[in-house]
Design a protein around this motif. Structure first.
Motif, PDB file in Angstrom:
ATOM      1  N   LYS A 153       0.854  -1.211   0.000  1.00 51.80           N
ATOM      2  CA  LYS A 153       0.000   0.000   0.000  1.00 51.80           C
ATOM      3  C   LYS A 153       0.886   1.256   0.000  1.00 51.80           C
ATOM      4  CE  LYS A 153      -4.338  -1.816   0.932  1.00 51.80           C
ATOM      5  NZ  LYS A 153      -5.222  -2.332   1.944  1.00 51.80           N
ATOM      6  N   ALA A 154       1.999   1.187   0.761  1.00 46.30           N
ATOM      7  CA  ALA A 154       2.916   2.340   0.791  1.00 46.30           C
ATOM      8  C   ALA A 154       3.588   2.524  -0.575  1.00 46.30           C
ATOM      9  CB  ALA A 154       3.958   2.146   1.886  1.00 46.30           C
ATOM     10  N   ILE A 155       3.958   1.411  -1.203  1.00 47.02           N
ATOM     11  CA  ILE A 155       4.535   1.476  -2.564  1.00 47.02           C
ATOM     12  C   ILE A 155       3.516   2.115  -3.508  1.00 47.02           C
ATOM     13  CG2 ILE A 155       5.139   0.017  -4.567  1.00 47.02           C
ATOM     14  CD1 ILE A 155       6.431  -1.948  -2.519  1.00 47.02           C
ATOM     15  N   GLY A 156       2.274   1.682  -3.375  1.00 47.71           N
ATOM     16  CA  GLY A 156       1.213   2.214  -4.234  1.00 47.71           C
ATOM     17  C   GLY A 156       1.087   3.723  -4.089  1.00 47.71           C
ATOM     18  N   ARG A 157       1.068   4.182  -2.827  1.00 49.18           N
ATOM     19  CA  ARG A 157       0.913   5.633  -2.589  1.00 49.18           C
ATOM     20  C   ARG A 157       2.099   6.398  -3.158  1.00 49.18           C
ATOM     21  NH1 ARG A 157      -1.084   3.744   2.313  1.00 49.18           N
ATOM     22  NH2 ARG A 157       0.934   3.927   3.347  1.00 49.18           N
ATOM     23  N   ALA A 158       3.319   5.874  -2.910  1.00 52.65           N
ATOM     24  CA  ALA A 158       4.514   6.581  -3.390  1.00 52.65           C
ATOM     25  C   ALA A 158       4.555   6.584  -4.917  1.00 52.65           C
ATOM     26  CB  ALA A 158       5.775   5.908  -2.830  1.00 52.65           C
ATOM     27  N   VAL A 163       2.495   8.869 -11.559  1.00 53.72           N
ATOM     28  CA  VAL A 163       1.554   8.506 -12.627  1.00 53.72           C
ATOM     29  C   VAL A 163       0.639   9.688 -12.899  1.00 53.72           C
ATOM     30  CG1 VAL A 163      -0.357   6.959 -13.233  1.00 53.72           C
ATOM     31  CG2 VAL A 163       1.620   6.068 -11.960  1.00 53.72           C
ATOM     32  N   HIS A 164       0.686  10.214 -14.131  1.00 57.68           N
ATOM     33  CA  HIS A 164      -0.139  11.388 -14.427  1.00 57.68           C
ATOM     34  C   HIS A 164      -1.518  10.988 -14.923  1.00 57.68           C
ATOM     35  CE1 HIS A 164       0.434  10.824 -18.779  1.00 57.68           C
ATOM     36  NE2 HIS A 164       1.699  10.560 -18.495  1.00 57.68           N
ATOM     37  N   GLU A 165      -2.441  11.916 -14.838  1.00 59.78           N
ATOM     38  CA  GLU A 165      -3.802  11.705 -15.326  1.00 59.78           C
ATOM     39  C   GLU A 165      -3.739  11.217 -16.791  1.00 59.78           C
ATOM     40  OE1 GLU A 165      -6.812  11.791 -14.163  1.00 59.78           O
ATOM     41  OE2 GLU A 165      -7.819  11.739 -16.120  1.00 59.78           O
ATOM     42  N   GLY A 166      -4.462  10.161 -17.043  1.00 60.51           N
ATOM     43  CA  GLY A 166      -4.533   9.657 -18.418  1.00 60.51           C
ATOM     44  C   GLY A 166      -3.382   8.744 -18.811  1.00 60.51           C
ATOM     45  N   LEU A 187       1.220  -3.366  -9.888  1.00 57.30           N
ATOM     46  CA  LEU A 187      -0.232  -3.151 -10.002  1.00 57.30           C
ATOM     47  C   LEU A 187      -0.784  -2.448  -8.761  1.00 57.30           C
ATOM     48  CD1 LEU A 187      -1.558  -6.374 -11.800  1.00 57.30           C
ATOM     49  CD2 LEU A 187      -0.797  -4.185 -12.770  1.00 57.30           C
ATOM     50  N   GLY A 188      -0.023  -2.457  -7.671  1.00 60.81           N
ATOM     51  CA  GLY A 188      -0.400  -1.670  -6.490  1.00 60.81           C
ATOM     52  C   GLY A 188      -0.336  -0.181  -6.831  1.00 60.81           C
ATOM     53  N   ALA A 193      -3.190   4.705  -7.971  1.00 58.65           N
ATOM     54  CA  ALA A 193      -3.433   5.853  -8.870  1.00 58.65           C
ATOM     55  C   ALA A 193      -4.920   5.916  -9.217  1.00 58.65           C
ATOM     56  CB  ALA A 193      -2.585   5.725 -10.138  1.00 58.65           C
ATOM     57  N   ARG A 194      -5.513   4.761  -9.470  1.00 60.55           N
ATOM     58  CA  ARG A 194      -6.960   4.722  -9.761  1.00 60.55           C
ATOM     59  C   ARG A 194      -7.750   5.199  -8.530  1.00 60.55           C
ATOM     60  NH1 ARG A 194     -10.290   0.095  -9.499  1.00 60.55           N
ATOM     61  NH2 ARG A 194      -9.236  -0.152  -7.497  1.00 60.55           N
ATOM     62  N   ASP A 195      -7.326   4.734  -7.332  1.00 62.52           N
ATOM     63  CA  ASP A 195      -8.038   5.125  -6.112  1.00 62.52           C
ATOM     64  C   ASP A 195      -7.953   6.629  -5.862  1.00 62.52           C
ATOM     65  OD1 ASP A 195      -8.674   2.496  -5.805  1.00 62.52           O
ATOM     66  OD2 ASP A 195      -7.208   2.100  -4.216  1.00 62.52           O
ATOM     67  N   GLN A 196      -6.883   7.254  -6.387  1.00 60.99           N
ATOM     68  CA  GLN A 196      -6.751   8.724  -6.242  1.00 60.99           C
ATOM     69  C   GLN A 196      -7.602   9.459  -7.280  1.00 60.99           C
ATOM     70  OE1 GLN A 196      -2.562   9.638  -6.518  1.00 60.99           O
ATOM     71  NE2 GLN A 196      -2.106   8.718  -4.524  1.00 60.99           N
TER      72      GLN A 196
END
Ligand code: MRU
Length: 362
Positions: A153-158, A163-166, A187-188, A193-196
């Protein structure tokens, strides 16, 4: 190993999105059988270290962090199974369990990291009864499992910050929930990025010869309704050249002390392509994937798998009898080709020995 089998269509909608690669309970360790996804959703139950080692060897469970968690549970299972034995017989059974698990697959260092943690816990139990030791080993395996989810989850947030929009994100193999205790590494980052709220899409390379991209990454993304496009591995160069890829994110099986990274065969080629097309090439992995005892990529053992995976798939064979094959399951990407390493400690740009060392300082 014993199994239960359900067709994908019969899964409740809740189950369809919660991928529980490993589930630990009083009945043993339950694993999703990744050899048959996505055609079938089958779970297999292991009740001994030997059964877990067999599940790792035969790819029921695969992906570096998931292999590490499975190995830890394998030790816990064996301790539970042997707890009524004399202390000497208990310890000798556990030694055999460590040996059989360590021999299951050679490249993912998470396996050896997890076994080492279990060994250290066993050493701390030297004054306890066999039953108490078995409970402590089970608790340690659960801690390894839970810390992998937090790390991802921390990797995902960092990583989501990169990752930019689109963004159109190319990935290779499966570094998702199926390859970890949950959430995933590469994929995390996609999930976070999707969750944001970012509207992103994934290009999944099919990943010959075992098809982890086509079977597993595509399945995970379809389950979560994250837009995904499947391509064969040899399409990556064309897609990059024609401006259809924004960045590449992959996982890792073992990262040497200088940042050289072993991952699924084909990753090195992608890194070369990304450098040529000036695209960011990110590696997402927890610290448990970093092997500080191996100075550079030359020291990473590369698993060579059976040629049957190259001459065909499952019951289907397309190559002539008698042809020679090679089947290295991993390759090593030099650190110089890695734009950044994304770990639970944050983003390390241009990883090298100094940067990697700094990740382990408090
Ligand atoms: O042979 P596999 O399927 O175990 O290989 C898996 C990979 O190469 C993954 O990319 C890696 O383990 C990272 S998983 C988070």
């Amino acid at each position: 190993m014993t199994g239960t089998d359900r067709s994908i269509e019969n899964l409740a909608s809740e189950e369809r999105v919660s991928v529980q690669t490993l589930a630990w309970s009083d009945e043993g360790l339950q694993l999703i059988d990744q050899r048959v996804l996505p055609q079938r959703f089958t779970t297999i139950r292991c009740d001994s270290a030997a059964a877990v080692a067999e599940a790792i060897r035969t790819m029921v469970v695969r992906g570096a962090p998931a292999i590490g968690c499975a190995a830890a549970f394998g030790i816990a299972l064996e301790a539970r199974r042997q707890r009524a034995q004399s202390p000497a017989a208990f310890l000798s059974a556990l030694e055999a369990a460590f040996a059989v698990l360590a021999a299951s697959r050679p490249t993912a260092v998470n396996l050896f990291w997890a076994l080492e943690r279990m060994r250290e816990e066993l050493a701390r139990c030297n004054t306890l009864s066999t039953a108490d030791t078995a409970s402590r080993l089970a608790a340690e395996a659960v801690a390894i499992f839970e810390s992998d989810i937090s790390a991802n989850k921390a990797i995902g947030r960092a990583g989501a910050a990169l990752v930019h929009e689109g963004a159109r994100i190319m990935t290779h193999c499966n570094a998702g929930a199926l390859a970890t205790a949950g959430h995933g590494t590469a994929l995390g980052v996609v999930r976070s990025a999707r969750d944001q709220g970012k509207s992103i899409s994934v290009i999944a390379n099919e990943t010959r010869p075992f098809l982890q991209g086509a079977r597993l990454t595509a399945w995970e993304m379809v389950q979560e309704r994250i837009p995904v496009t499947l391509v064969t591995d040899n399409m990556a160069a064309h897609l990059m050249k024609t401006g259809q890829v924004d960045l590449v994110i992959v996982g890792a099986d073992r990262i040497a002390a200088n940042g050289d990274t072993a991952n699924k065969i084909g990753t090195y080629g992608l890194a070369v392509l990304a450098a040529h097309h000036r695209l960011p090439f990110y590696v997402a992995a927890p610290l448990s994937t970093i092997d500080r005892g191996t100075p550079d990529g030359n020291g990473i053992p590369i698993e060579e798998r059976h040629g049957d995976e190259v001459t065909g798939y499952g019951a289907m064979r397309w190559a002539p009898q008698g042809v020679a094959t090679r089947n290295p399951a991993f390759d090593v990407t030099p650190a110089a080709l890695v734009t950044a390493l994304i770990t639970e400690k944050g983003v390390l740009e241009r990883p090298d020995s100094t940067g990697i060392r700094s990740l382990f300082k408090a």
